[in-house]
Write a protein that holds these residues in place. Structure first.
Motif, PDB file in Angstrom:
ATOM      1  N   ASP A   1     174.322 117.029  24.628  1.00 44.29           N
ATOM      2  CA  ASP A   1     174.560 115.678  25.154  1.00 44.29           C
ATOM      3  C   ASP A   1     173.380 115.234  26.009  1.00 44.29           C
ATOM      4  O   ASP A   1     172.509 116.046  26.337  1.00 44.29           O
ATOM      5  CB  ASP A   1     175.837 115.667  26.012  1.00 44.29           C
ATOM      6  CG  ASP A   1     177.092 115.796  25.169  1.00 44.29           C
ATOM      7  OD1 ASP A   1     177.121 115.230  24.057  1.00 44.29           O
ATOM      8  OD2 ASP A   1     178.039 116.480  25.614  1.00 44.29           O
TER       9      ASP A   1
ATOM     10  N   GLY B   1     160.301 112.569  24.768  1.00 43.04           N
ATOM     11  CA  GLY B   1     161.732 112.750  25.044  1.00 43.04           C
ATOM     12  C   GLY B   1     162.279 111.806  26.096  1.00 43.04           C
ATOM     13  O   GLY B   1     163.429 111.924  26.508  1.00 43.04           O
TER      14      GLY B   1
ATOM     15  N   THR C   1     160.640 115.391  29.420  1.00 41.30           N
ATOM     16  CA  THR C   1     161.824 115.515  30.293  1.00 41.30           C
ATOM     17  C   THR C   1     162.656 116.730  29.885  1.00 41.30           C
ATOM     18  O   THR C   1     163.227 117.402  30.742  1.00 41.30           O
ATOM     19  CB  THR C   1     162.677 114.227  30.261  1.00 41.30           C
ATOM     20  OG1 THR C   1     162.790 113.765  28.911  1.00 41.30           O
ATOM     21  CG2 THR C   1     162.063 113.149  31.115  1.00 41.30           C
TER      22      THR C   1
HETATM   23  P1  AMP Z   1     164.246 117.838  24.305  1.00 38.92           P
HETATM   24  O1  AMP Z   1     163.440 119.028  24.718  1.00 38.92           O
HETATM   25  O2  AMP Z   1     163.512 116.559  24.426  1.00 38.92           O
HETATM   26  O3  AMP Z   1     164.885 118.028  22.951  1.00 38.92           O
HETATM   27  O4  AMP Z   1     165.460 117.741  25.348  1.00 38.92           O
HETATM   28  C1  AMP Z   1     166.409 118.775  25.482  1.00 38.92           C
HETATM   29  C2  AMP Z   1     167.667 118.256  26.173  1.00 38.92           C
HETATM   30  O5  AMP Z   1     167.353 117.780  27.483  1.00 38.92           O
HETATM   31  C3  AMP Z   1     168.334 117.064  25.494  1.00 38.92           C
HETATM   32  O6  AMP Z   1     169.194 117.451  24.419  1.00 38.92           O
HETATM   33  C4  AMP Z   1     169.112 116.462  26.669  1.00 38.92           C
HETATM   34  O7  AMP Z   1     170.267 117.222  26.968  1.00 38.92           O
HETATM   35  C5  AMP Z   1     168.131 116.637  27.812  1.00 38.92           C
HETATM   36  N1  AMP Z   1     167.194 115.473  27.902  1.00 38.92           N
HETATM   37  C6  AMP Z   1     165.855 115.486  27.709  1.00 38.92           C
HETATM   38  N2  AMP Z   1     165.333 114.260  27.870  1.00 38.92           N
HETATM   39  C7  AMP Z   1     166.378 113.444  28.168  1.00 38.92           C
HETATM   40  C8  AMP Z   1     166.494 112.057  28.416  1.00 38.92           C
HETATM   41  N3  AMP Z   1     165.418 111.233  28.407  1.00 38.92           N
HETATM   42  N4  AMP Z   1     167.721 111.555  28.683  1.00 38.92           N
HETATM   43  C9  AMP Z   1     168.807 112.363  28.735  1.00 38.92           C
HETATM   44  N5  AMP Z   1     168.776 113.680  28.475  1.00 38.92           N
HETATM   45  C10 AMP Z   1     167.567 114.231  28.197  1.00 38.92           C
END
Ligand code: AMP
Length: 181
Positions: free
Chosen positions: A57, A85, A31
């Motif tokens: 956030d 994620g 995600t």
């Molecule tokens: P990641 O690449 O998984 O570290 O995600 C990067 C950013 O995307 C996170 O810090 C959140 O701001 C947003 N994000 C990714 N996945 C989610 C999720 N399942 N719920 C809420 N925000 C998300």
């Protein structure tokens, strides 16, 4: 096979999810990567989530859940997938239960890395949300909102803990072994 990779920011979820997905012929569903693509493409969703992500956030559950559910309905996900994620909150995990059923996941891989190593990795990565303040916030959001999911899935007996330190290939091997793959 349907897998979920859990772990704090900097644990190597993205790297390992991609490698294991390749190895096992599964779709890799991140995600975070999907949101970053929206930001890069300057879509309406991208504009909505840009500041939230930069601050470290979480994007609101309704937005995230809708995007994820659309993704897992794609044909390639029908052959199995790795969620990277998502879920990050209890409401997201419950929405996944509704979508897949309570026995919808085969295993949850939890990558464990000591906190000082996480901070070191995150600050050397250079992503837009890897500033010191955002990193600190993401680690605390993880502890508050996401770490409780380990217990949520632990109660189902599907959690496999893996040490996320050492060489990249070595960690991949460890994960595959824990999966019996
Ligand atoms: P990641 O690449 O998984 O570290 O995600 C990067 C950013 O995307 C996170 O810090 C959140 O701001 C947003 N994000 C990714 N996945 C989610 C999720 N399942 N719920 C809420 N925000 C998300």
């Amino acid at each position: 096979m349907r897998l979920l990779f859990l772990g704090p920011p900097g644990a190597g979820k993205g790297t390992q999810a991609e490698r294991v997905a390749d190895e096992l012929g599964l779709a890799h569903i991140s995600t975070g990567a999907m949101f970053r693509q929206h930001v890069a493409d300057e879509t309406e969703l991208g504009r909505k989530v840009q500041e939230i992500m930069a601050a470290g956030d979480l994007v609101p559950d309704d937005v995230t859940i809708a995007m994820l559910h659309e993704r897992i309905a794609q044909p390639d996900a029908g052959n199995g997938f790795i969620l990277d994620g998502f879920p990050r909150t209890l409401p997201q995990a419950k929405s996944l239960d509704v979508e897949l059923g309570q026995d919808g996941l085969d295993a949850v891989i939890v990558l464990e890395v000591p906190e000082e190593e996480l901070v070191r990795r995150l600050l050397s990565r250079g992503r837009a949300d890897d500033t010191e303040e955002a990193v600190r916030n993401r680690l605390s959001v993880y502890e508050d909102d996401t770490a409780p999911l380990i217990e949520f899935y632990g109660d189902r007996g599907i959690v496999r803990t893996v040490a996320g330190v050492g060489g990249i290939a070595e960690i991949t091997e460890r994960i595959l072994q824990r999966l019996g793959a």
